[in-house]
Design a protein around this motif. Structure first.
Motif, PDB file in Angstrom:
ATOM      1  N   LEU A  43       0.833  -1.200   0.000  1.00  0.00           N
ATOM      2  CA  LEU A  43       0.000   0.000   0.000  1.00  0.00           C
ATOM      3  C   LEU A  43       0.866   1.248   0.000  1.00  0.00           C
ATOM      4  CD1 LEU A  43      -2.730   1.427   0.212  1.00  0.00           C
ATOM      5  CD2 LEU A  43      -2.599   1.144   2.698  1.00  0.00           C
ATOM      6  N   HIS A  44       1.900   1.266   0.839  1.00  0.00           N
ATOM      7  CA  HIS A  44       2.794   2.426   0.881  1.00  0.00           C
ATOM      8  C   HIS A  44       3.452   2.653  -0.485  1.00  0.00           C
ATOM      9  CE1 HIS A  44       3.432   2.404   5.533  1.00  0.00           C
ATOM     10  NE2 HIS A  44       2.211   2.722   5.175  1.00  0.00           N
ATOM     11  N   LEU A  48       2.942   5.931  -2.751  1.00  0.00           N
ATOM     12  CA  LEU A  48       4.117   6.724  -3.103  1.00  0.00           C
ATOM     13  C   LEU A  48       4.205   6.933  -4.607  1.00  0.00           C
ATOM     14  CD1 LEU A  48       6.785   8.102  -2.347  1.00  0.00           C
ATOM     15  CD2 LEU A  48       7.874   5.847  -2.453  1.00  0.00           C
ATOM     16  N   GLU A  49       3.975   5.858  -5.353  1.00  0.00           N
ATOM     17  CA  GLU A  49       4.028   5.963  -6.813  1.00  0.00           C
ATOM     18  C   GLU A  49       2.956   6.914  -7.335  1.00  0.00           C
ATOM     19  OE1 GLU A  49       3.849   3.062 -10.787  1.00  0.00           O
ATOM     20  OE2 GLU A  49       3.364   2.266  -8.793  1.00  0.00           O
ATOM     21  N   ALA A  50       1.728   6.801  -6.800  1.00  0.00           N
ATOM     22  CA  ALA A  50       0.636   7.668  -7.256  1.00  0.00           C
ATOM     23  C   ALA A  50       0.914   9.125  -6.920  1.00  0.00           C
ATOM     24  CB  ALA A  50      -0.674   7.209  -6.623  1.00  0.00           C
ATOM     25  N   GLY A  56       4.856  15.041  -8.767  1.00  0.00           N
ATOM     26  CA  GLY A  56       6.268  15.150  -9.102  1.00  0.00           C
ATOM     27  C   GLY A  56       7.135  14.316  -8.177  1.00  0.00           C
ATOM     28  N   THR A  57       8.317  13.960  -8.669  1.00  0.00           N
ATOM     29  CA  THR A  57       9.190  13.067  -7.903  1.00  0.00           C
ATOM     30  C   THR A  57       9.712  13.696  -6.623  1.00  0.00           C
ATOM     31  OG1 THR A  57      11.073  13.786  -9.243  1.00  0.00           O
ATOM     32  CG2 THR A  57       9.887  11.809  -9.972  1.00  0.00           C
ATOM     33  N   ASP A  58       9.747  15.019  -6.546  1.00  0.00           N
ATOM     34  CA  ASP A  58      10.263  15.691  -5.347  1.00  0.00           C
ATOM     35  C   ASP A  58       9.183  15.961  -4.303  1.00  0.00           C
ATOM     36  OD1 ASP A  58      12.784  15.763  -6.477  1.00  0.00           O
ATOM     37  OD2 ASP A  58      12.462  17.726  -7.421  1.00  0.00           O
ATOM     38  N   ALA A  59       7.942  15.511  -4.565  1.00  0.00           N
ATOM     39  CA  ALA A  59       6.834  15.812  -3.647  1.00  0.00           C
ATOM     40  C   ALA A  59       6.978  15.090  -2.318  1.00  0.00           C
ATOM     41  CB  ALA A  59       5.501  15.453  -4.298  1.00  0.00           C
ATOM     42  N   VAL A  60       7.663  13.949  -2.314  1.00  0.00           N
ATOM     43  CA  VAL A  60       7.849  13.165  -1.096  1.00  0.00           C
ATOM     44  C   VAL A  60       9.339  13.004  -0.847  1.00  0.00           C
ATOM     45  CG1 VAL A  60       7.421  10.965   0.060  1.00  0.00           C
ATOM     46  CG2 VAL A  60       5.696  11.924  -1.482  1.00  0.00           C
ATOM     47  N   GLN A  61       9.773  13.356   0.343  1.00  0.00           N
ATOM     48  CA  GLN A  61      11.168  13.187   0.738  1.00  0.00           C
ATOM     49  C   GLN A  61      11.246  12.065   1.767  1.00  0.00           C
ATOM     50  OE1 GLN A  61      13.707  14.939  -0.648  1.00  0.00           O
ATOM     51  NE2 GLN A  61      12.173  15.939  -1.968  1.00  0.00           N
ATOM     52  N   LEU A  62      11.935  10.997   1.421  1.00  0.00           N
ATOM     53  CA  LEU A  62      12.053   9.851   2.312  1.00  0.00           C
ATOM     54  C   LEU A  62      13.234  10.041   3.269  1.00  0.00           C
ATOM     55  CD1 LEU A  62      11.443   6.962  -0.254  1.00  0.00           C
ATOM     56  CD2 LEU A  62       9.768   8.149   1.190  1.00  0.00           C
TER      57      LEU A  62
END
Length: 251
Positions: A43-44, A48-50, A56-62
């Motif tokens: 699910l995570h 994350l992919e959606a 955009g790829t920078d929307a989530v910082q792990l």
């Protein structure tokens, strides 16, 4: 969703395997949407992919965690779980979550499909031992590492005077639960064998918190478990967080 199981029904049994009741779920019950059972990691990854596809790829910082917040005129807010650092900053004297008197042990294991392969099973009760069992990842024939078996998620609940440590990664011991669940085998499901086959068992107390007088402070709004943590039963937390997000965005 290729990683999930569309749940067909929920079936209740006594701790001795006596059938009690069953009810259809999701679209099988006439709703517009299915009930999906899915492994948390899958699910995570899907979310994350959606999110990255839409924002955009920078929307989530792990690799980061929240320790505190400072507001300005352009900041945004959110929630960070039952041990929310943001909530603790807003309500510093609240104390730890409240123990319900029930501890939970959980695990996943590859196991033969049961009751059609899309059924959620609930057995017993917390005073004597309760289990909730359901598949969360489909069988994939031709994958030797899985044996072509579905991945089954199980949760065992027992009343206990003392709470185990409030840590989602806390390791549980088979010896702490097997006396209550030994010899459970019925309708093609060997519950004792399934639990004993699990490589890693996690433990966590069933806890919640008292309601707050408010969730929003300026541009910061708590949601989900940071706002109103509930006992993790019936997907309460996930369902409430989805509803929070929907209403927060005005949808």
């Amino acid at each position: 969703m290729p990683h999930a199981i569309e749940t067909r029904e929920l079936v209740f049994y006594s701790r001795h395997g006596q059938f009690i009741f069953k009810e259809p779920r999701g679209r099988y019950a006439g709703y517009d949407w299915p009930q999906l059972s899915i492994h948390r990691a899958d699910l995570h990854a899907t979310m994350l992919e959606a999110t990255r596809n839409r924002l955009g790829t920078d929307a989530v910082q792990l690799g980061h965690h929240c320790t505190r917040i400072d507001q300005d005129t352009t900041g945004t807010g959110g929630g960070d779980g039952i041990h929310s650092a943001v909530r603790r900053q807003l309500y510093p004297n609240e104390g730890p979550p409240l123990y319900s008197g029930v501890n939970m042990w959980r695990g996943t294991t590859r196991w033969p499909a049961f009751l059609g392969g899309d059924t959620m099973v609930s057995t017993g009760w917390m005073t004597v031992g309760k289990t909730v069992i359901y598949p969360v990842r489909p069988a994939r024939p031709g994958t030797p590492e899985t044996g072509g078996l579905p991945l089954i998620n199980w949760v065992a609940e027992l009343e206990r005077p003392q709470a185990v440590r409030q840590d989602w990664t806390g390791r549980g011991r088979l010896a702490d639960i097997m006396p209550a669940f030994a010899g459970l085998k019925f309708d093609g499901l060997d519950i004792s064998g399934m639990i004993e086959s699990t490589g890693e068992i996690l433990e966590y107390p069933m806890v919640d918190r008292d309601p707050l007088p408010r969730w929003s402070f300026g541009r910061v709004t708590l949601l989900g478990d940071a706002a109103h943590p509930m006992y993790p039963r019936g997907s309460n937390g996930a369902g409430q967080a989805i509803i929070d997000a929907r209403f927060l965005t005005g949808q």
